[in-house]
Design an enzyme around this catalytic site. Structure first.
Site, PDB file in Angstrom:
ATOM      1  N   GLU A 139       0.833  -1.199   0.000  1.00 36.89           N
ATOM      2  CA  GLU A 139       0.000   0.000   0.000  1.00 36.89           C
ATOM      3  C   GLU A 139       0.874   1.258   0.000  1.00 36.89           C
ATOM      4  O   GLU A 139       2.042   1.216   0.409  1.00 36.89           O
ATOM      5  CB  GLU A 139      -0.872  -0.036   1.272  1.00 36.89           C
ATOM      6  CG  GLU A 139      -1.823   1.145   1.408  1.00 36.89           C
ATOM      7  CD  GLU A 139      -2.867   0.927   2.503  1.00 36.89           C
ATOM      8  OE1 GLU A 139      -2.736  -0.028   3.295  1.00 36.89           O
ATOM      9  OE2 GLU A 139      -3.826   1.729   2.553  1.00 36.89           O
TER      10      GLU A 139
ATOM     11  N   ASN B 240     -12.428  -1.289  -0.792  1.00 33.97           N
ATOM     12  CA  ASN B 240     -11.715  -1.924   0.322  1.00 33.97           C
ATOM     13  C   ASN B 240     -12.382  -1.537   1.634  1.00 33.97           C
ATOM     14  O   ASN B 240     -12.741  -0.368   1.825  1.00 33.97           O
ATOM     15  CB  ASN B 240     -10.261  -1.435   0.347  1.00 33.97           C
ATOM     16  CG  ASN B 240      -9.538  -1.803   1.640  1.00 33.97           C
ATOM     17  OD1 ASN B 240      -9.213  -2.968   1.871  1.00 33.97           O
ATOM     18  ND2 ASN B 240      -9.311  -0.811   2.514  1.00 33.97           N
ATOM     19  N   GLU B 241     -12.557  -2.489   2.520  1.00 33.67           N
ATOM     20  CA  GLU B 241     -13.113  -2.219   3.865  1.00 33.67           C
ATOM     21  C   GLU B 241     -14.238  -1.182   3.785  1.00 33.67           C
ATOM     22  O   GLU B 241     -14.189  -0.138   4.444  1.00 33.67           O
ATOM     23  CB  GLU B 241     -12.003  -1.802   4.845  1.00 33.67           C
ATOM     24  CG  GLU B 241     -10.984  -2.902   5.037  1.00 33.67           C
ATOM     25  CD  GLU B 241     -10.097  -2.771   6.269  1.00 33.67           C
ATOM     26  OE1 GLU B 241     -10.076  -1.710   6.911  1.00 33.67           O
ATOM     27  OE2 GLU B 241      -9.407  -3.768   6.588  1.00 33.67           O
TER      28      GLU B 241
ATOM     29  N   GLU C 161      -6.060  -9.248   3.390  1.00 31.74           N
ATOM     30  CA  GLU C 161      -5.225  -8.610   4.425  1.00 31.74           C
ATOM     31  C   GLU C 161      -5.168  -9.541   5.626  1.00 31.74           C
ATOM     32  O   GLU C 161      -6.215  -9.883   6.204  1.00 31.74           O
ATOM     33  CB  GLU C 161      -5.788  -7.239   4.828  1.00 31.74           C
ATOM     34  CG  GLU C 161      -5.633  -6.205   3.741  1.00 31.74           C
ATOM     35  CD  GLU C 161      -5.993  -4.785   4.172  1.00 31.74           C
ATOM     36  OE1 GLU C 161      -5.813  -4.460   5.368  1.00 31.74           O
ATOM     37  OE2 GLU C 161      -6.452  -4.017   3.314  1.00 31.74           O
TER      38      GLU C 161
HETATM   39  O1  AHR Z   1      -2.900  -2.764   6.217  1.00 33.38           O
HETATM   40  C1  AHR Z   1      -3.180  -1.582   6.890  1.00 33.38           C
HETATM   41  C2  AHR Z   1      -4.650  -1.199   6.812  1.00 33.38           C
HETATM   42  O2  AHR Z   1      -5.417  -2.136   7.488  1.00 33.38           O
HETATM   43  C3  AHR Z   1      -5.277  -1.164   5.443  1.00 33.38           C
HETATM   44  O3  AHR Z   1      -5.038   0.027   4.782  1.00 33.38           O
HETATM   45  C4  AHR Z   1      -6.716  -1.320   5.748  1.00 33.38           C
HETATM   46  O4  AHR Z   1      -7.432  -1.924   4.688  1.00 33.38           O
HETATM   47  C5  AHR Z   1      -6.740  -2.142   7.021  1.00 33.38           C
HETATM   48  O5  AHR Z   1      -7.563  -1.609   7.974  1.00 33.38           O
END
Ligand code: AHR
Length: 495
Positions: free
Chosen positions: A26, A173-174, A297
């Site tokens: 990231e 994402n999330e 993740e």
């Molecule tokens: O990996 C760190 C963070 O953790 C990511 O950006 C997020 O998707 C998760 O909460």
């Protein structure tokens, strides 16, 4: 002895998708900038801006797929800011991660070059939280359309004639958190809408991944599968191993007592329950298991190293992390009917990293070595294993002392991976190889272990924790007598 393992070399349970060994990088802290991208003018040896030492190390572990650009960053990322001449790319604030300036020098072209150099599949995560349907649609057009179109023409102007092959695309994402704080019903509708415009151009066929649940939010999985299951190829799941409390104190990566060792093992093993329960819900809507579980993740999450930027999530990595990696892989293998991809967070300098860098220096972590030892399982056939293990007991709580998984590769070689999570006690095992027989077999192995719970590599001592030959397996008739040292990860090959 109460540790008995029977590996049924003639009972195959499915293929271990090599993408289980995937990574996640990231725009966070020093993962992309410094860790991977140093720029073409850097004194650090590089290939078109990507540091050579990191490239070489990642090639060695055969990274099959790489997820980018986030994470939380993905839902604030506007891809058009990251293409074209670098000097004129827009600068922005990375609000999620430390409020630092993001100069957009590492964008679509640089990421796809990295994947080409690594010979891995790119997995791009699109922006649902703050991006438009049009923006997402045009990104896919930019990357994959071969003909005459505004985006394809722009790509050519920016120096890339041929479209790229892009298989994996995440729609947000999330979305329950940093990706928009949505309710599952709302996200399911948005997923249906956004994915409609993620087009397949020519023979490029996109595998669409919907944003999945946080840990044990089973309702999220239920709602997504019910309302959009037939429109997705994969559904994600995020779970981190945190010995303490996410908000009150996660625990230190190196300075921890025995109970945090135990808690870390316990929380890592929890992944098994999460996969089973989310799978059961997926089975209800997708009994043929067409939709892959994509655990994009996972890994340890500790307090940042003292003195480092709290927004950069930089942590050291010890033998404890190696055990966490080994436990996860044994779990993922044993659920390979549903788990099609996983991506450890994150590749370099962030959370449970494979690699740490300091200027031009680079070290490999104990986690890296587990990826290296376990790569023999990539695309191999999972074998049926029956086992009974003794317990690792701490403060009245018990965990199985050993976990195992086994596979057979295309050449017929059997690999057995074992983790002994007890930091004090060795484990003696009686391993029977059915359908192969140990008599006359050639047995070899590799072990990663240490004599302290927080043993780790540093820039001064980069090889304090590294794999060595494993000599603890003796052929006894049709069996192997194995002695696993305390806190060890072992991979044995039988041919
Ligand atoms: O990996 C760190 C963070 O953790 C990511 O950006 C997020 O998707 C998760 O909460």
């Amino acid at each position: 002895m109460n540790n008995v393992v029977i590996v049924n070399a003639d009972i195959r349970k499915g293929t271990i998708n090599k993408n289980i060994y995937g990574h996640f990088s990231e725009h966070l802290g020093r993962c992309i900038y410094e860790g991977i991208w140093v720029g073409e003018d850097s004194p650090i040896p590089n290939t078109k801006g990507i540091r050579n030492d990191v490239l070489q190390a990642l090639k060695q572990i055969k990274v099959p797929v790489l997820r980018w650009p986030g994470g939380c960053f993905a839902d604030e990322y506007h891809w058009k800011d990251g293409v074209g001449p670098r000097e004129s790319r827009k600068r922005m604030v990375n609000t999620h991660w430390g409020g630092v300036v993001e100069n957009n020098h590492f964008g679509t072209h640089e990421f796809l070059l990295l994947c080409e150099l690594l010979e891995c599949e790119p997995y791009i995560c699109g922006n649902v939280g703050s991006g438009t349907v049009q923006e997402m649609s045009e990104w896919v057009e930019y990357m994959t359309f071969d003909g005459e179109s505004p985006m394809a023409n722009w790509r050519r102007e920016n120096g890339r004639e041929e479209p790229w092959k892009l298989k994996y695309f995440g729609v947000g994402n999330e979305n329950w958190g940093c990706g928009g704080n949505m309710r599952p019903e709302y996200y399911a509708d948005l997923y249906r809408r956004y994915q409609t415009y993620v087009r397949n151009y020519g023979d490029n066929k996109i595998y669409k991944i919907a944003g999945g649940a946080n840990v044990d939010d089973y309702n999220w999985t239920e709602v997504l599968m019910k309302n959009a299951g037939w429109l997705m190829d994969g559904l994600s799941l995020h779970y981190y191993t945190i010995p303490g409390d996410f908000w009150l104190g996660k625990g230190s990566a190196l300075d921890f007592p025995e109970d945090e060792w135990f808690m870390t093992m316990k929380k890592a093993l929890h992944m098994d329950e999460l996969i089973r329960k989310h799978s059961t819900i997926m089975d209800k809507y997708d009994p043929d298991k067409r939709v892959g579980m994509i655990i994009d993740e996972w890994g340890t999450w500790f307090d940042v190293e003292p003195g480092t930027n709290p927004g950069f999530l930089y942590q050291q990595n010890a033998i404890r992390d190696a055990l966490v990696a080994g436990l996860h892989f044994n779990i993922f293998h044993n659920h390979c009917d549903r788990v099609q991809m996983t991506n450890i967070a994150q590749t370099v300098n962030v959370l449970q990293a494979m690699i740490l860098t300091e200027g031009e220096k680079m070290i490999l972590t104990p986690t890296y070595h587990v990826f290296d030892m376990y790569k023999v399982h990539q695309d191999a056939e999972l074998l049926a294993v029956d086992s009974t293990f003794g317990e690792y007991e701490y403060n009245g709580e018990k965990l199985p002392q050993v976990t195992v998984s086994a596979s057979r590769d295309a050449a017929g070689k059997v690999h057995i991976s074992l983790c002994n999570i007890d930091h004090l006690q060795d484990a003696e095992l009686d391993l029977e190889l059915r359908g192969l027989g140990a008599a006359g077999a050639k047995v070899s192995g590799t072990i990663l272990t240490a004599d302290k719970m927080n043993a780790h590599n540093t820039f001064e001592q980069p090889e304090a924790v590294k794999p060595v030959e494993f000599t603890g397996a003796a052929v006894q008739g049709n069996k192997l007598a194995i002695k696993l040292p305390a806190m060890s990860v072992v991979t044995i090959a039988v041919e």
